[in-house]
Every structure is written in structure tokens, then in C-alpha cells.
Design a protein around this motif. Structure first.
Motif, PDB file in Angstrom:
ATOM      1  N   GLY A  59       0.646  -1.274   0.185  1.00 31.58           N
ATOM      2  CA  GLY A  59       0.031   0.015  -0.087  1.00 31.58           C
ATOM      3  C   GLY A  59       0.825   1.305  -0.167  1.00 31.58           C
ATOM      4  N   GLY A  60       2.200   1.110  -0.115  1.00 26.93           N
ATOM      5  CA  GLY A  60       3.160   2.069  -0.081  1.00 26.93           C
ATOM      6  C   GLY A  60       4.085   2.407  -1.426  1.00 26.93           C
ATOM      7  N   LEU A  61       5.276   2.198  -1.269  1.00 22.67           N
ATOM      8  CA  LEU A  61       6.122   2.271  -2.472  1.00 22.67           C
ATOM      9  C   LEU A  61       5.812   1.106  -3.341  1.00 22.67           C
ATOM     10  CD1 LEU A  61       9.608   2.955  -0.843  1.00 22.67           C
ATOM     11  CD2 LEU A  61       8.267   4.416  -2.485  1.00 22.67           C
ATOM     12  N   GLY A  62       5.191  -0.113  -2.632  1.00 16.92           N
ATOM     13  CA  GLY A  62       4.842  -1.013  -3.806  1.00 16.92           C
ATOM     14  C   GLY A  62       3.506  -1.054  -4.435  1.00 16.92           C
ATOM     15  N   TYR A  63       2.834   0.103  -4.180  1.00 10.96           N
ATOM     16  CA  TYR A  63       1.356   0.008  -4.628  1.00 10.96           C
ATOM     17  C   TYR A  63       1.178  -0.192  -5.960  1.00 10.96           C
ATOM     18  CZ  TYR A  63      -3.408   1.834  -4.979  1.00 10.96           C
ATOM     19  OH  TYR A  63      -4.683   1.907  -5.318  1.00 10.96           O
ATOM     20  N   LEU A  64       1.875   0.651  -6.942  1.00 11.01           N
ATOM     21  CA  LEU A  64       1.806   0.567  -8.295  1.00 11.01           C
ATOM     22  C   LEU A  64       2.106  -0.855  -9.001  1.00 11.01           C
ATOM     23  CD1 LEU A  64       0.911   1.897 -10.934  1.00 11.01           C
ATOM     24  CD2 LEU A  64       3.173   2.924 -11.104  1.00 11.01           C
ATOM     25  N   LEU A  65       3.192  -1.207  -8.433  1.00 12.70           N
ATOM     26  CA  LEU A  65       3.780  -2.671  -8.968  1.00 12.70           C
ATOM     27  C   LEU A  65       2.798  -3.737  -8.571  1.00 12.70           C
ATOM     28  CD1 LEU A  65       5.603  -4.294 -10.363  1.00 12.70           C
ATOM     29  CD2 LEU A  65       7.166  -4.577  -8.176  1.00 12.70           C
ATOM     30  N   ALA A  66       2.155  -3.524  -7.295  1.00 13.98           N
ATOM     31  CA  ALA A  66       1.124  -4.569  -6.819  1.00 13.98           C
ATOM     32  C   ALA A  66      -0.065  -4.685  -7.620  1.00 13.98           C
ATOM     33  CB  ALA A  66       0.653  -4.398  -5.393  1.00 13.98           C
ATOM     34  N   GLN A  67      -0.703  -3.322  -8.121  1.00 18.43           N
ATOM     35  CA  GLN A  67      -1.824  -3.075  -9.127  1.00 18.43           C
ATOM     36  C   GLN A  67      -1.490  -3.563 -10.468  1.00 18.43           C
ATOM     37  OE1 GLN A  67      -4.807  -2.605  -7.846  1.00 18.43           O
ATOM     38  NE2 GLN A  67      -4.024  -2.230  -5.705  1.00 18.43           N
ATOM     39  N   GLN A  68      -0.254  -3.446 -11.049  1.00 18.36           N
ATOM     40  CA  GLN A  68       0.215  -3.724 -12.152  1.00 18.36           C
ATOM     41  C   GLN A  68       0.173  -5.425 -12.193  1.00 18.36           C
ATOM     42  OE1 GLN A  68       3.805  -1.882 -12.681  1.00 18.36           O
ATOM     43  NE2 GLN A  68       3.092  -0.279 -13.971  1.00 18.36           N
ATOM     44  N   LEU A  69       0.607  -6.044 -11.231  1.00 18.53           N
ATOM     45  CA  LEU A  69       0.804  -7.423 -11.219  1.00 18.53           C
ATOM     46  C   LEU A  69      -0.705  -8.226 -11.209  1.00 18.53           C
ATOM     47  CD1 LEU A  69       3.696  -8.063  -8.834  1.00 18.53           C
ATOM     48  CD2 LEU A  69       3.652  -8.559 -11.319  1.00 18.53           C
ATOM     49  N   LEU A  70      -1.564  -7.404 -10.223  1.00 21.31           N
ATOM     50  CA  LEU A  70      -2.846  -8.023 -10.361  1.00 21.31           C
ATOM     51  C   LEU A  70      -3.712  -7.656 -11.531  1.00 21.31           C
ATOM     52  CD1 LEU A  70      -4.065  -6.291  -6.902  1.00 21.31           C
ATOM     53  CD2 LEU A  70      -3.884  -8.808  -7.280  1.00 21.31           C
ATOM     54  N   GLY A  71      -3.266  -6.591 -12.102  1.00 24.70           N
ATOM     55  CA  GLY A  71      -3.764  -6.343 -13.609  1.00 24.70           C
ATOM     56  C   GLY A  71      -3.548  -7.498 -14.643  1.00 24.70           C
ATOM     57  N   HIS A  72      -2.669  -8.034 -14.290  1.00 23.68           N
ATOM     58  CA  HIS A  72      -2.096  -9.283 -15.093  1.00 23.68           C
ATOM     59  C   HIS A  72      -2.394 -10.822 -14.708  1.00 23.68           C
ATOM     60  CE1 HIS A  72       0.299  -6.173 -17.469  1.00 23.68           C
ATOM     61  NE2 HIS A  72       0.441  -7.283 -18.499  1.00 23.68           N
ATOM     62  N   GLY A  73      -3.257 -10.831 -13.876  1.00 19.91           N
ATOM     63  CA  GLY A  73      -3.780 -11.945 -13.127  1.00 19.91           C
ATOM     64  C   GLY A  73      -3.076 -12.673 -12.305  1.00 19.91           C
ATOM     65  N   GLU A  74      -2.011 -12.028 -11.578  1.00 21.02           N
ATOM     66  CA  GLU A  74      -1.101 -12.509 -10.621  1.00 21.02           C
ATOM     67  C   GLU A  74      -1.594 -12.472  -9.276  1.00 21.02           C
ATOM     68  OE1 GLU A  74       1.863 -14.011 -11.550  1.00 21.02           O
ATOM     69  OE2 GLU A  74       1.575 -13.472 -13.619  1.00 21.02           O
ATOM     70  N   THR A  75      -1.274 -13.425  -8.375  1.00 23.05           N
ATOM     71  CA  THR A  75      -1.617 -13.224  -6.839  1.00 23.05           C
ATOM     72  C   THR A  75      -0.662 -12.384  -6.237  1.00 23.05           C
ATOM     73  OG1 THR A  75      -2.986 -15.557  -7.158  1.00 23.05           O
ATOM     74  CG2 THR A  75      -2.381 -14.722  -5.045  1.00 23.05           C
ATOM     75  N   VAL A  76      -0.951 -11.636  -5.358  1.00 24.82           N
ATOM     76  CA  VAL A  76      -0.233 -10.718  -4.851  1.00 24.82           C
ATOM     77  C   VAL A  76      -0.491 -10.624  -3.336  1.00 24.82           C
ATOM     78  CG1 VAL A  76       0.947  -8.631  -4.767  1.00 24.82           C
ATOM     79  CG2 VAL A  76       0.185  -9.313  -6.904  1.00 24.82           C
ATOM     80  N   LEU A  77       0.466 -10.673  -2.462  1.00 25.79           N
ATOM     81  CA  LEU A  77       0.192 -10.563  -0.855  1.00 25.79           C
ATOM     82  C   LEU A  77       0.863  -9.492  -0.292  1.00 25.79           C
ATOM     83  CD1 LEU A  77       1.160 -14.191   0.071  1.00 25.79           C
ATOM     84  CD2 LEU A  77      -1.076 -13.286  -0.680  1.00 25.79           C
ATOM     85  N   ASP A  78       0.491  -8.786   0.598  1.00 28.34           N
ATOM     86  CA  ASP A  78       0.840  -7.488   1.137  1.00 28.34           C
ATOM     87  C   ASP A  78       1.513  -7.945   2.581  1.00 28.34           C
ATOM     88  OD1 ASP A  78       1.686  -4.987   2.151  1.00 28.34           O
ATOM     89  OD2 ASP A  78      -0.487  -4.555   2.606  1.00 28.34           O
ATOM     90  N   VAL A  79       2.702  -7.692   2.556  1.00 26.24           N
ATOM     91  CA  VAL A  79       3.789  -7.757   3.610  1.00 26.24           C
ATOM     92  C   VAL A  79       4.075  -6.778   4.487  1.00 26.24           C
ATOM     93  CG1 VAL A  79       5.763  -9.197   4.646  1.00 26.24           C
ATOM     94  CG2 VAL A  79       4.714 -10.019   2.509  1.00 26.24           C
ATOM     95  N   PRO A  80       3.786  -6.814   5.684  1.00 26.55           N
ATOM     96  CA  PRO A  80       4.026  -5.467   6.589  1.00 26.55           C
ATOM     97  C   PRO A  80       5.580  -5.420   6.754  1.00 26.55           C
ATOM     98  CG  PRO A  80       2.229  -6.813   7.593  1.00 26.55           C
ATOM     99  CD  PRO A  80       2.817  -7.652   6.380  1.00 26.55           C
ATOM    100  N   PRO A  81       6.042  -4.185   6.656  1.00 31.40           N
ATOM    101  CA  PRO A  81       7.497  -4.018   6.886  1.00 31.40           C
ATOM    102  C   PRO A  81       7.954  -4.790   7.966  1.00 31.40           C
ATOM    103  CG  PRO A  81       6.652  -1.924   6.006  1.00 31.40           C
ATOM    104  CD  PRO A  81       5.297  -2.928   6.373  1.00 31.40           C
ATOM    105  N   THR A  82       7.441  -4.587   9.071  1.00 29.11           N
ATOM    106  CA  THR A  82       7.624  -5.067  10.546  1.00 29.11           C
ATOM    107  C   THR A  82       7.950  -6.362  10.664  1.00 29.11           C
ATOM    108  OG1 THR A  82       5.355  -4.951  11.110  1.00 29.11           O
ATOM    109  CG2 THR A  82       6.665  -3.169  11.714  1.00 29.11           C
ATOM    110  N   LEU A  83       7.108  -7.115   9.752  1.00 31.03           N
ATOM    111  CA  LEU A  83       6.971  -8.498   9.720  1.00 31.03           C
ATOM    112  C   LEU A  83       8.494  -9.306   9.115  1.00 31.03           C
ATOM    113  CD1 LEU A  83       5.893 -11.357  10.233  1.00 31.03           C
ATOM    114  CD2 LEU A  83       4.498 -10.947   8.258  1.00 31.03           C
TER     115      LEU A  83
END
Length: 341
Positions: A59-83
Motif C-alpha cells: 500500500g506504499g512504495l509497492g502500490y503501483l507494482l502490486a496493482q500492475q501484477l494484479l492487472g495481469h492476473g497474478e496473486t499478490v500478498l501484502d507483507v508489513p515491513p515490521t514482519l
């Protein structure tokens, strides 16, 4: 073979690391952020047929890339930086801080954690969050401008502007000021410019509120049925909550928004203290709902607050209890809205 691809996103480049189920590294890649970032990553990952992408702070620096991957039918997970940071620090042999190790830590965190959420495509929730953030930014900018105006006028008129700044009244105060030297003339000029800034922000906030009202109405949410929730608060709650189904219970949601107390236990003594954790924007929205309910004597929230005070709670403790009740009710409405879609 199932493969987890961890990505450590940055402004200038993205680092990727692929691992299998036993955490064996299968490959690494670094791509520059730009128009070709998606095609280069997908071309590199074609050899991994069963793949899942894990992006740190999707939801931060990786937001655009995550949405681009979703747009191509990929499965994307969001990992919190603390984890991912916890994985890197506790990992043996690969605790050094660099992009390659960070990407590997992201992949391991997504592989082993049960709490990692899937990234969703942009929808009305994204729209409401954008509108709510714009309204919040404008409100904060106006508060800063009002503080500057108060400071300037206080140095021109004894006592300054005594009440909350209203553009028309502030203009009358400035028009009545008679300057006697160059310093005062410059100060008055700056005050007029600040007042113009406030007037522009008032127009911007009015237009923003209209957009939010229309968007909340179009969403069909039942949140506005809760006493003290208007369009702006509703947009803030929906936008900053995101997917309500990621919270199994109302208790999980209360922990996320910071209305659940934190337990401090030692030597058989149990104490619950105020939580400073959680999403502070959501916590502030719930606080404003509680304040509104307490101010109106005919509301259910005021009756609950008075009952807690009568039981011996302090007003601060009663407020915390009320906020938790509001959080539970908000969770109930959001779950109902999700089911009715």
C-alpha cells in the motif's frame, strides 16, 4: 512446484527473490523502476509456473507494482515491513541489511505467516480512501494556515483574532488595521496572503465534501445509520479499513484501530492500559464519533457513557469503553455491507 517471490520495492529499483516451500533460493533479480518494470519481472518469473508474489508495503512504495501484477492476473500478498524486518533480524546467516536479503525476508514472511493479506484490485474503497485523505490533508493545511494568521494578527492587534477564523470576519479585522511602519505593512501583507490561502482551502474542502458525499451514497454503506457518522467519517472508516473480511472478529478490528486495551501482566497482577498502537486515522475517526455522541444527550452513546461513569469509571475510562463499543458496531455494519454486495 509452488514458488514465493518476495519483492523489496524502492523508488529507483525493485529487488526480487524467489524461494520454494523449503525456503531454498531459486533466483534473484533487480529491475529499475519505470515503464519496463512489469515486463521484466514477468519475463524473469515465467519459469515459475505456480507463483505467488509478496510485496513489502503493497500500500506504499509497492502500490503501483502490486496493482500492475494484479492487472495481469497474478496473486499478490501484502507483507508489513515490521514482519519482514523480524524475519531478517532473526534469520541466521542472512541478517545483513541489503536489498537481496530484504526481498528474501519478504518471501519467507509471506510463506510462513498466516496473517498476510492478499492485495485487492482498486475499487470504491480506494476511491473513498483517496477522497478522505484529500479532505484530511486540506483540513490540516487550513489549520496550519489559521495558526499562521493568528500569529501575524496578534502582532498587529492586541489580542489578535479571538475566535475561530472565518474568512469574512478575518477580512474585516485586517481592513481595520492601520500600519505605522514598514514592518507592520509587511506583516499585514503576509496576513492578507494567508487569508487568501484559507479562502482557497475553504473552497477546496467544500468541493471535496460534495465528492465524498456522492461517493459514500454510491457505495450503499449502512455506516451513516450510526449516530455521529457523516459522509466524511464514513469515507475515512471505509477507506482506511480496506477489506473488512481480513478481520475474523470485532476484537481483531478493535486491535487494528487501537480501541482494544493492551494487557500488562506481571507477578499475577493484570493491568489493561490505553493502546497507542493501530491505525491512528481510524482511531481519530472513532474518537470523533464518540465525542459527537457524548455531546448529544439523546444518543445511545451518551447513555452508555453516563452508565459507565455511574458505575465508578472515570470519564476517560468511560470514553475508552464507548470507543470500543463504537468500534464493534462499525465492524458489524462493515461486515453486513460486505455480505450484501
Amino acid at each position: 512446484m509452488s514458488v514465493m517471490i518476495g519483492i523489496d520495492p524502492h523508488k529507483l529499483l525493485h529487488a526480487a527473490c524467489a524461494i520454494d516451500r523449503s525456503e531454498e533460493e531459486l533466483g534473484q533479480l533487480q529491475v529499475r523502476s519505470g515503464p519496463r518494470q512489469l515486463s521484466e519481472l514477468l519475463s524473469w518469473a515465467t519459469r515459475f509456473e505456480q507463483r505467488t508474489w509478496a510485496i513489502e508495503s503493497a500500500g506504499g512504495l509497492g502500490y503501483l507494482l502490486a496493482q500492475q501484477l494484479l492487472g495481469h492476473g497474478e496473486t499478490v500478498l501484502d507483507v508489513p515491513p515490521t514482519l519482514s524486518a523480524r524475519v531478517r533480524v532473526l534469520g541466521s546467516g542472512r541478517s545483513n541489511k541489503n536489498d537481496a536479503n530484504d526481498a528474501r525476508a519478504v518471501a519467507i514472511a509471506a510463506l510462513r505467516s498466516r496473517s498476510v493479506a492478499a492485495v485487492r484490485a482498486e475499487d470504491h474503497v480506494s476511491v473513498l480512501r483517496l477522497l478522505a485523505k484529500a479532505q484530511l490533508d486540506a483540513s490540516r493545511a487550513r489549520s496550519r494556515a489559521c495558526s499562521r494568521l493568528h500569529a501575524l494578527v496578534r502582532e498587529l492587534v492586541p489580542g489578535g483574532i479571538r475566535k475561530e477564523i472565518v474568512a469574512g470576519q478575518a477580512l474585516q479585522v485586517l481592513d481595520a488595521i492601520e500600519t505605522v511602519n514598514a514592518t507592520q505593512r509587511q506583516r499585514l501583507e503576509l496576513a492578507r496572503e494567508t487569508l487568501e490561502e484559507i479562502e482557497l482551502l475553504d473552497v477546496r474542502m467544500k468541493r471535496s465534501k460534495q465528492r465524498i458525499t456522492e461517493a459514500v451514497k454510491a457505495s450503499g454503506t449502512t455506516l451513516i445509520d450510526v449516530y455521529g457518522i457523516g459522509p466524511i467519517i464514513a469515507a475515512t472508516i471505509i477507506g482506511y479499513t480496506g477489506d473488512i473480511t481480513r478481520f475474523p472478529t470485532s476484537g481483531h478490528y478493535a486491535a487494528y484501530n487501537g480501541t482494544a486495551p493492551i494487557e500488562f501482566s506481571s507477578s499475577g497482577r493484570t493491568v489493561h492500559r490505553l493502546s497507542r498502537r493501530g491505525n491512528r486515522t481510524l482511531n481519530h475517526a472513532i474518537h470523533m464519533i464518540a465525542v459527537t455522541q457524548i455531546r448529544h444527550l439523546d444518543s445511545e452513546g451518551r447513555a452508555y457513557f453516563d452508565r459507565k461513569v455511574a458505575e465508578g469509571r472515570t470519564k476517560r475510562e468511560a470514553m475508552r469503553s464507548l470507543k470500543r463499543q463504537i468500534s464493534d458496531r462499525v465492524h458489524k455494519h462493515l461486515v453486513a455491507d460486505a455480505r450484501n454486495k
